[in-house]
Scaffold this motif. Structure first.
Motif, PDB file in Angstrom:
ATOM      1  N   THR A 162       0.843  -1.187   0.000  1.00  0.00           N
ATOM      2  CA  THR A 162       0.000   0.000   0.000  1.00  0.00           C
ATOM      3  C   THR A 162       0.880   1.239   0.000  1.00  0.00           C
ATOM      4  N   VAL A 163       0.551   2.179  -0.864  1.00  0.00           N
ATOM      5  CA  VAL A 163       1.298   3.442  -0.879  1.00  0.00           C
ATOM      6  C   VAL A 163       0.324   4.583  -0.616  1.00  0.00           C
ATOM      7  N   ILE A 164       0.708   5.458   0.298  1.00  0.00           N
ATOM      8  CA  ILE A 164      -0.107   6.635   0.607  1.00  0.00           C
ATOM      9  C   ILE A 164       0.518   7.833  -0.089  1.00  0.00           C
ATOM     10  N   VAL A 165      -0.284   8.533  -0.900  1.00  0.00           N
ATOM     11  CA  VAL A 165       0.221   9.738  -1.565  1.00  0.00           C
ATOM     12  C   VAL A 165      -0.729  10.897  -1.292  1.00  0.00           C
TER      13      VAL A 165
ATOM     14  N   ILE B 223      -3.564   4.756  -1.708  1.00  0.00           N
ATOM     15  CA  ILE B 223      -4.462   5.617  -0.938  1.00  0.00           C
ATOM     16  C   ILE B 223      -4.087   7.054  -1.272  1.00  0.00           C
ATOM     17  N   VAL B 224      -5.042   7.798  -1.854  1.00  0.00           N
ATOM     18  CA  VAL B 224      -4.773   9.190  -2.230  1.00  0.00           C
ATOM     19  C   VAL B 224      -5.456  10.095  -1.216  1.00  0.00           C
ATOM     20  N   MET B 225      -4.668  10.949  -0.575  1.00  0.00           N
ATOM     21  CA  MET B 225      -5.243  11.859   0.421  1.00  0.00           C
ATOM     22  C   MET B 225      -5.258  13.273  -0.130  1.00  0.00           C
ATOM     23  N   ARG B 226      -6.260  14.038   0.294  1.00  0.00           N
ATOM     24  CA  ARG B 226      -6.313  15.443  -0.122  1.00  0.00           C
ATOM     25  C   ARG B 226      -6.070  16.319   1.108  1.00  0.00           C
ATOM     26  N   PRO B 227      -5.729  17.603   0.898  1.00  0.00           N
ATOM     27  CA  PRO B 227      -5.484  18.481   2.047  1.00  0.00           C
ATOM     28  C   PRO B 227      -6.682  18.453   2.992  1.00  0.00           C
ATOM     29  N   GLY B 228      -6.421  18.446   4.255  1.00  0.00           N
ATOM     30  CA  GLY B 228      -7.498  18.357   5.223  1.00  0.00           C
ATOM     31  C   GLY B 228      -7.650  16.941   5.742  1.00  0.00           C
ATOM     32  N   GLY B 229      -6.779  16.046   5.274  1.00  0.00           N
ATOM     33  CA  GLY B 229      -6.748  14.703   5.824  1.00  0.00           C
ATOM     34  C   GLY B 229      -7.902  13.820   5.405  1.00  0.00           C
TER      35      GLY B 229
ATOM     36  N   GLY C 105      -7.508   2.256  -3.942  1.00  0.00           N
ATOM     37  CA  GLY C 105      -7.712   1.061  -4.737  1.00  0.00           C
ATOM     38  C   GLY C 105      -6.524   0.790  -5.626  1.00  0.00           C
ATOM     39  N   ASP C 106      -6.721  -0.048  -6.641  1.00  0.00           N
ATOM     40  CA  ASP C 106      -5.667  -0.369  -7.592  1.00  0.00           C
ATOM     41  C   ASP C 106      -5.293   0.908  -8.354  1.00  0.00           C
ATOM     42  N   PRO C 107      -4.007   1.241  -8.435  1.00  0.00           N
ATOM     43  CA  PRO C 107      -3.606   2.493  -9.090  1.00  0.00           C
ATOM     44  C   PRO C 107      -4.190   2.639 -10.488  1.00  0.00           C
TER      45      PRO C 107
END
Lengths: 278, 351
Positions: free
Chosen positions: A32-35, A211-217, A223-225
């Protein structure tokens, strides 16, 4: 339920809230990669998953129980963390540093069992630092040093590994080297890996779960890239107009930013100005 | 021998017990211990009243003749043991604190434990004119109060080493100025008493000092040794240590308390003695070339420094009754200059 997941997390440093009501589940056996953009709370989330940061509310669960209910040593036998910055004591040899990864398995009078030695040797072999064992850590290059730290975390023998920006401060060749190593560990050793990465293209190439995060957490997508990453998503989350094409090497999504001249003609102020400072 | 890690691995009872022994640390420890025994022997046998080794041993066993018994058991032995224990206590205190703060200046004499203890002692001497025991108690309380102050001021989401040292230096300056002020308010007699206490000395120390220091070392040293492995792990940084299963907050709290108590009790017994806490752990690390804080070697080096310093001033200036604080201050000052100079030239590996 997966081995590692979090529910209703509110994360904050003192008064500054980073994320509210965050839920995340790390698929077992995934890489899993968090970006996400800077300051979106991705490292904070990783810290919470590794019980480095106590959530204001909500909880992180490891193997069905609240992570805070385990003894520190018990967590360290199930979950390993490579922090963004670690300090190598000056004058320590590579072998001695990797051996410190055995701490959660050792006792006061059982400091160096045959098993400890076998595990440390194997960890160093896997990361390619075995021949560096007698060298001083101070003398190593950045790339070698990062592999030594990885070996130390591997020596902990945990099936879940959390890596906080493991490629920062490395040049591109060493970044790829470290990520290849992570991919090997994931494929051949069955580790569950969770990494925070900056480079979206690398994330798409190596992650099995993104896992793609946006500002504000908030979590914008996961899912699959190949299914998740689209030009709309990148424009929305990073404020960057771009095209997403297939990576000619792997077929995974490759993000190509739109040329600056075309950006100003076509898209006008699409989020570029809005998020320019992020 | 093991190929991957340094040191010799000893495993007995089919691996139920396995320890790593650092050969160099062992050699250094033994060497320093031998030197310590030699210094003790010279201290007890030489001086104005020469004694043979047999005389000394007889006196210690309680079978000495009048003169020898008095010289050994009343004059020389308590002074020697106080120096030994105070030296060891200060060195261990310094080793723990330097390791926790990751800074060689993070030593109890630099960051105000000693001067805080002195403030406590001066208050007792000048305000109440108390006895020796009360002065020592004042010193103990003063040391603890200054440590608590530093801890509270440096605390924001855990204690970060560098901030701890900086605030400690501030507290040190504050305590120093309070001490100077107190002396200006004192009567001449009190000021003299205060001054003689302030230079740090093991002159005319009796068995009550030895007992107090011995009790402190007997309780606190094993506690420190029990936490020596977490201490070594903490040098990797708080995050790594915690990830590897160290109870970071608890270990730090125990270690800081042990360090403060050792420094405060040593100061209560002998007055503020400079540079032993700063220099002994550094010397021990350089001698053993160990990447971990060697508490036992530090204790031995500290004991040797203080007993040797005391022997030196007793024999070189027999009439001056020079306090040992001046000797360690002198040696320590030179050492500090050398340390800083070598670090500035990029030679020093331990910062």
């Amino acid at each position: 339920m997966t081995r590692l997941h979090a529910e209703g997390l509110t994360l904050a440093y003192d008064q500054a809230t980073v994320a509210t009501d965050l839920g995340v589940s790390i698929p077992d056996g995934s890489f899993t990669v968090i970006v996400g953009p800077n300051a979106c709370g991705k490292s904070t989330l990783l810290k919470a998953l590794a019980r480095m940061l106590k959530p204001k509310s909500g909880g992180v669960y490891l193997d069905g129980n609240l992570i805070s209910s385990y003894r520190s040593r018990e967590v360290a036998r199930r979950l390993g963390l490579l922090p963004q910055t670690s300090i190598a004591p000056s004058g320590i040899t590579v072998g001695d540093l990797v051996a410190r990864g055995r701490y959660p398995h050792q006792k006061l009078l059982r400091q160096w069992s045959a098993e400890d030695e076998a595990v440390v040797t194997e960890s160093m072999r896997l990361t390619g630092v075995l021949e560096l064992a007698p060298r001083l850590v101070d003398e190593l290059s950045g790339g070698q040093r990062q592999r030594v730290w990885l070996a130390m975390v591997l020596a902990q023998q945990t099936s879940i590994l959390l890596l906080d920006e493991p490629t920062t401060f490395l040049d591109i060749a060493h970044q790829v080297e470290v990520l290849d190593l992570c991919a090997d560990l994931h494929e051949h050793k069955g580790h569950t890996l969770v990494a925070v990465l900056h480079d979206l293209n690398q994330a798409c190439r190596y992650a099995t779960h993104l896992i793609v995060m946006r500002p504000g957490g908030e979590i914008a997508a996961q899912g699959d890239p190949s299914e998740v990453v689209t030009a709309e998503l990148v424009g929305d989350v990073f404020g960057l107009p771009c095209r997403v094409i297939d990576d000619p090497e792997t077929g995974t999504p490759l993000i190509v930013p739109v040329h600056r001249k075309r950006r100003s003609e076509d898209d006008g102020p699409v989020a570029v100005h809005e998020h320019a400072t992020l | 021998m093991s190929a991957v890690v340094t040191g010799r691995v000893v495993r007995i009872r089919r691996g139920l017990l396995s320890v790593r022994v650092d050969g160099r640390a062992l050699t250094v420890g033994l060497g320093v211990a031998v030197a310590l025994v030699v210094v003790m022997g010279i201290t007890l046998t030489t001086g104005e009243y020469e004694l043979s080794v047999t005389d000394v041993l007889k006196a210690i066993a309680g079978q000495g003749e009048g003169g020898a018994d008095f010289v050994v058991n009343t004059l020389r032995l308590p002074r020697l043991l106080t120096a030994l224990l105070v030296g060891a206590a200060l060195a261990v205190s310094g080793a723990i604190l330097q390791s926790l703060t990751g800074n060689s200046l993070g030593s109890p004499d630099v960051i105000g434990f000693n001067n805080g203890a002195a403030t406590g002692a001066l208050l007792v001497i000048i305000v109440t004119g108390g006895s020796m025991v009360q002065v020592a108690t004042g010193a103990l309380i003063g040391g603890i109060v200054s440590a608590v102050l530093i801890y509270l001021l440096a605390f924001t989401r855990g204690v970060q080493g560098f901030r701890f040292v900086l605030i400690g230096i501030g507290i040190n300056a504050l305590a120093l100025s309070v001490n100077s002020y107190l002396i200006t308010r004192a009567s001449l007699y009190d000021a003299l008493t205060a001054q003689s206490w302030l230079v740090g000395s093991v002159n005319s120390r009796g068995w009550e000092h030895v007992t107090a220091a011995a009790l402190a070392v007997a309780v606190l040293l094993p506690l420190a040794l029990y936490h020596a492995r977490p201490l070594a792990m903490l040098e990797l940084g708080d995050a790594s240590a915690k990830a590897l299963g160290v109870g970071v907050e608890r270990s730090k709290a125990v270690l800081i308390v042990v360090s403060v108590l050792l420094a405060a009790i040593a100061t209560a017994a002998a007055g503020p003695i400079w540079f032993v806490a700063l220099a002994a752990p550094q010397l021990a690390r350089r001698l053993t070339r160990s990447p971990a804080p060697g508490l036992v070697t530090s204790a031995l080096v500290g004991a040797l420094l203080l007993t040797a310093g005391d022997l030196l001033i007793q024999r070189v200036f027999p009439t001056a009754q020079l306090p040992v604080g001046t000797a360690t201050g002198c040696l320590g000052g030179l050492y500090l200059i050398w340390l800083l100079a070598s670090e500035w030239r990029g030679k020093g590996r331990y910062t």
